[in-house]
Design an enzyme around this catalytic site. Structure first.
Site, PDB file in Angstrom:
ATOM      1  N   GLU A 130       0.800  -1.228   0.000  1.00 51.52           N
ATOM      2  CA  GLU A 130       0.000   0.000   0.000  1.00 51.52           C
ATOM      3  C   GLU A 130       0.833   1.277   0.000  1.00 51.52           C
ATOM      4  O   GLU A 130       1.786   1.413   0.769  1.00 51.52           O
ATOM      5  CB  GLU A 130      -0.936   0.013   1.220  1.00 51.52           C
ATOM      6  CG  GLU A 130      -1.886   1.196   1.262  1.00 51.52           C
ATOM      7  CD  GLU A 130      -2.918   1.084   2.359  1.00 51.52           C
ATOM      8  OE1 GLU A 130      -3.748   2.018   2.477  1.00 51.52           O
ATOM      9  OE2 GLU A 130      -2.921   0.081   3.104  1.00 51.52           O
ATOM     10  N   LYS A 155      -8.644  -1.159   1.211  1.00 48.45           N
ATOM     11  CA  LYS A 155      -9.644  -1.716   2.114  1.00 48.45           C
ATOM     12  C   LYS A 155     -10.368  -2.815   1.360  1.00 48.45           C
ATOM     13  O   LYS A 155     -11.014  -2.557   0.349  1.00 48.45           O
ATOM     14  CB  LYS A 155     -10.639  -0.650   2.596  1.00 48.45           C
ATOM     15  CG  LYS A 155     -10.139   0.200   3.739  1.00 48.45           C
ATOM     16  CD  LYS A 155      -9.881  -0.636   4.978  1.00 48.45           C
ATOM     17  CE  LYS A 155      -9.238   0.177   6.080  1.00 48.45           C
ATOM     18  NZ  LYS A 155      -8.881  -0.672   7.232  1.00 48.45           N
TER      19      LYS A 155
END
Length: 411
Positions: free
Chosen positions: A212, A228
């Site tokens: 990420e 997410k």
């Protein structure tokens, strides 16, 4: 390069593992040695970092610790971290090695780049990382306590205290000795992600396999790519693996988490970006990694011309994917229900260029090692929403810890 880098007390290796993830500016970078450094003092860290960079614009590498939330959100952690890297640290390297477009660039003000290349080349094929005795890390929180905490947090959500919260548990192994270079080699082989890092700060190591990006600045363009949504892959069955991708894409719970963090990132970026410039470049993108499929969205904006790059970092830190919404309230709940301060976990490792561009990851899927204390720790968790099932949340946290547990237990 790692053999050669081991002689330095401070270094930072960043490797994107050939992912073209949001136009990474490099394939691999190694910053070694310390010409000068910046350490966060009490308060005004971002303002002090601005002054430090402006005094002598140069390449800087280092980290932002989760504890900086005390400055950005006035939420003060009351618990200790397992391994303390400090709130923030940056260093100007003595030597910078960059691999870009299959070309190797070596920069140093004090040493001959050709000599450095010869030293690095002499280490090829002689990787000195050593196996170690299997490490069995134990969770600090029991399964029962984890499920109870998630159940209680859902009550906070039902009462309207928050909408979504990232909750983590911590794993620890004491009185153990590991080789960080071997761990990085194994973890990178098992989980080659676009934001992998090996970061050494004296006796402290972060072995990071992060998928990420927190925040990137290119010119005046800011890019955040929150993750997410996670589902385990089935690489042995292509049809089932594809079905899992569709299952993730169609999950109301995962999409609910993702859109909430996207709204949070948009709100954070709007504080420092030109009016009307913040937009969602990609929503609910499904990306495949060796162990899991992940749901990633991309949010962009244009930094206001009257603001400094440190203003962008301050406005968005800590990243919404590791906190929740509303950010201040969930950070208070995180401090209340998690067993320890997060330290460097949920923080960020990255670089700043001489012309004030930067790129920072999210420190997740990471092993932390204190060589002086012979202590290994890591953390894993997930986003809690109204739709969360406590048992499934516990299992998801174990899934995210699986690669690290495998690396440690195999030795």
């Amino acid at each position: 390069m790692l053999n050669w880098a081991n002689q330095f007390n401070i270094f930072c290796l960043l490797d994107n593992n050939c992912y073209n993830h949001g136009q990474s500016a490099f394939e691999c970078m190694l910053a070694a040695g310390c010409k000068r450094s910046f350490t966060a003092n009490k308060g005004e860290t971002f303002e002090q970092l601005q002054q430090f960079h402006q005094q002598h614009p140069s390449w800087l590498f280092g980290h932002l610790g989760y504890g900086l939330k005390n400055e950005t959100s006035s939420v003060f952690t009351s618990k200790p971290s397992l391994i303390d890297f400090g709130k923030a640290f940056f260093f100007e390297p003595e030597i910078l090695v960059r691999l870009e477009n299959n070309q190797l660039h070596i920069e140093s003000d004090t040493l001959d780049p050709i000599l450095i290349f010869d030293q690095i080349e002499a280490c090829f094929g002689e990787f000195s990382a050593q196996r170690f005795a299997p490490v069995n890390a134990s969770p600090i929180m029991s399964k029962e306590a984890y499920i109870k905490a998630v159940t209680t947090l859902k009550q906070h959500i039902k009462r309207g205290d928050c909408y979504e919260l990232n909750f983590c548990q911590y794993f620890i192994a004491q009185h153990t000795t590991v080789d960080p270079f071997y761990l990085f080699q194994k973890l990178s082989s098992l989980s080659p992600n676009p934001f992998n890092a090996l970061y050494k700060l004296n006796n402290h190591y972060c072995i990071c396999a992060s998928p990420e990006r927190f925040l990137q600045k290119t010119g005046q363009t800011l890019l955040s790519q929150p993750i997410k949504g996670t589902i385990k892959r089935n690489i042995n069955n292509a049809l089932d693996d594809e079905a899992k991708k569709q299952q993730l894409l169609n999950s109301q719970k995962e999409k609910s988490e993702n859109v909430m963090v996207v709204d949070l990132v948009r709100n954070d970026l709007s504080k420092v970006c030109e009016e009307g410039s913040v937009y969602v470049a990609e929503l609910f993108g499904i990306y495949s990694f060796p162990q899991v499929h992940q749901m990633i969205s991309s949010v962009k904006g244009t930094l206001r011309s009257d603001l400094h790059f440190t203003d962008a970092l301050k406005a968005t830190f800590p990243m919404g994917s590791m906190t929740g919404a509303p950010k201040k309230r969930v950070m208070e709940l995180i401090d209340e229900y998690e067993t320890h301060d997060r330290g460097l976990f949920s923080g960020s490792i990255g670089y700043i260029t001489p012309n004030e561009d930067f790129d920072f990851n999210v420190v997740i899927r990471s092993i932390f090692y204190d060589a002086s204390q012979q202590l290994v720790s890591f953390a894993a968790g997930g986003g809690i929403t109204f739709y969360s099932d406590p048992e499934q949340e516990y299992q998801e946290s174990l899934l995210k810890a699986q690669a690290i547990m495998k690396v440690l237990s195999e030795g």
